[in-house]
Each structure stands twice: as C-alpha cells, then as structure tokens.
Design a protein around this motif. Structure first.
Motif, PDB file in Angstrom:
ATOM      1  N   GLN A   2      27.074 -78.320  55.052  1.00 41.79           N
ATOM      2  CA  GLN A   2      25.358 -77.714  54.424  1.00 41.79           C
ATOM      3  C   GLN A   2      24.437 -77.204  54.585  1.00 41.79           C
ATOM      4  O   GLN A   2      24.745 -76.585  55.844  1.00 41.79           O
ATOM      5  CB  GLN A   2      25.447 -79.601  53.579  1.00 41.79           C
ATOM      6  CG  GLN A   2      25.489 -80.550  53.182  1.00 41.79           C
ATOM      7  CD  GLN A   2      24.572 -81.864  52.543  1.00 41.79           C
ATOM      8  OE1 GLN A   2      24.580 -82.134  53.802  1.00 41.79           O
ATOM      9  NE2 GLN A   2      25.109 -82.662  51.654  1.00 41.79           N
ATOM     10  N   LEU A   3      24.069 -76.527  54.006  1.00 40.61           N
ATOM     11  CA  LEU A   3      22.926 -75.783  54.062  1.00 40.61           C
ATOM     12  C   LEU A   3      21.434 -75.751  52.696  1.00 40.61           C
ATOM     13  O   LEU A   3      22.156 -76.035  52.194  1.00 40.61           O
ATOM     14  CB  LEU A   3      23.264 -73.590  53.953  1.00 40.61           C
ATOM     15  CG  LEU A   3      24.540 -73.419  54.535  1.00 40.61           C
ATOM     16  CD1 LEU A   3      25.642 -73.173  54.476  1.00 40.61           C
ATOM     17  CD2 LEU A   3      23.521 -72.062  55.248  1.00 40.61           C
ATOM     18  N   GLN A   4      21.112 -76.473  52.714  1.00 36.28           N
ATOM     19  CA  GLN A   4      19.776 -76.514  51.731  1.00 36.28           C
ATOM     20  C   GLN A   4      18.323 -75.506  52.077  1.00 36.28           C
ATOM     21  O   GLN A   4      17.632 -75.191  53.186  1.00 36.28           O
ATOM     22  CB  GLN A   4      19.650 -78.052  51.973  1.00 36.28           C
ATOM     23  CG  GLN A   4      18.058 -78.299  51.223  1.00 36.28           C
ATOM     24  CD  GLN A   4      18.965 -78.166  49.803  1.00 36.28           C
ATOM     25  OE1 GLN A   4      19.973 -78.552  49.281  1.00 36.28           O
ATOM     26  NE2 GLN A   4      18.217 -77.379  48.896  1.00 36.28           N
ATOM     27  N   ALA A   5      18.361 -75.047  51.260  1.00 39.48           N
ATOM     28  CA  ALA A   5      16.652 -74.001  51.075  1.00 39.48           C
ATOM     29  C   ALA A   5      15.782 -74.826  50.494  1.00 39.48           C
ATOM     30  O   ALA A   5      16.029 -75.459  49.210  1.00 39.48           O
ATOM     31  CB  ALA A   5      17.426 -72.170  50.087  1.00 39.48           C
ATOM     32  N   SER A   6      14.787 -74.310  50.999  1.00 37.24           N
ATOM     33  CA  SER A   6      13.351 -75.135  50.348  1.00 37.24           C
ATOM     34  C   SER A   6      12.321 -74.398  51.108  1.00 37.24           C
ATOM     35  O   SER A   6      12.819 -73.140  51.857  1.00 37.24           O
ATOM     36  CB  SER A   6      13.440 -76.444  51.628  1.00 37.24           C
ATOM     37  OG  SER A   6      13.410 -76.575  52.160  1.00 37.24           O
ATOM     38  N   GLY A   7      11.177 -74.624  50.129  1.00 37.96           N
ATOM     39  CA  GLY A   7       9.673 -74.290  50.951  1.00 37.96           C
ATOM     40  C   GLY A   7       9.642 -73.211  49.666  1.00 37.96           C
ATOM     41  O   GLY A   7       8.501 -72.312  49.234  1.00 37.96           O
ATOM     42  N   GLY A   8      10.339 -72.990  47.619  1.00 39.03           N
ATOM     43  CA  GLY A   8      10.119 -71.864  47.388  1.00 39.03           C
ATOM     44  C   GLY A   8       8.787 -72.647  46.147  1.00 39.03           C
ATOM     45  O   GLY A   8       8.457 -73.811  46.364  1.00 39.03           O
ATOM     46  N   GLY A   9       8.134 -72.368  45.254  1.00 34.14           N
ATOM     47  CA  GLY A   9       7.489 -72.859  44.491  1.00 34.14           C
ATOM     48  C   GLY A   9       6.855 -71.191  43.764  1.00 34.14           C
ATOM     49  O   GLY A   9       6.758 -70.426  43.408  1.00 34.14           O
TER      50      GLY A   9
END
Length: 120
Positions: A2-9
């Motif tokens: 699994q890879l999960q990108a985060s931090g956008g907005g």
C-alpha cells in the motif's frame, strides 16, 4: 502493498507545501519512490523520485521548486516551494524503477492520490 499520498488541499500561490507518501507491505530500503502528478484535463507527468540511497532525480523543469526526502522508515516527503497555479493537480506516489536518471512506476505499486489546488 500500500502507498498513501496525503497532505493536499487548498493552498495560496507562493506558499510552500509538503506532501507525504506513507508505504506499507514493503521496505523503502529496497524500493525507490517516485512522485507523479496529473493536472485537470492533462496527462500524468513525472515530478521526481528518490532512490534507496537517497539520490534524487527530477523531470525537466521540476528541479528548482521540488525537493524529495525520506522522512522516516516508511514515509517519503515531497516539498514544493513557491506553489503556482500550474501545480494544481492530483499527486500520486509509486514505487519505481530508476535507470539513466529516469523513473518508471511499477505496476501494482501506485497509491491513492492527493489533490492540491492552488488558488488565492
């Protein structure tokens, strides 16, 4: 795997932004990680990658404002300085193969993207 990108907005032009890619099911000691983005209505384009020894490569035009680092044992960060409207895109991370300074995402090693919207 699994890879999960985060931090956008939603971010204002000219500010800095950090995105994170958290992985599980495999080790960053053995896999390089790349960042790829897709702007609305456009094809996906590579941003850059970091190899297992910490070497980074960037696509043309990406080197000045983008930095990729390994934050910890299972997280890779993408730092964007001076964000511009053209940075609006969904950002993905993927495990990649690296050859000749270019990187190629591995099938089955893509994560869910994170949307970055640059607007005042």
């Amino acid at each position: 795997v699994q890879l999960q990108a985060s931090g956008g907005g939603l971010v204002q032009p000219g500010t800095s932004l950090k995105l994170s890619c958290t992985v599980s099911g495999f080790s960053l000691d053995y896999y390089s990680i790349g960042w790829i983005r897709q702007a609305p209505g456009k094809q996906r384009e590579g941003v850059g990658c970091i190899t297992t020894d910490g070497t980074t490569y960037f696509e043309d035009g990406m080197k000045d404002r983008f930095t990729i680092t390994r934050a910890n044992a299972n997280t890779i960060s993408l730092h964007i300085s001076g964000v511009k409207s053209e940075d609006t895109a969904v950002y993905y991370c993927a495990a990649v193969d690296v050859a000749g300074g270019r990187f190629y995402p591995k099938a089955g090693y893509w994560g869910q993207g994170t949307l970055v919207t640059v607007s005042s």
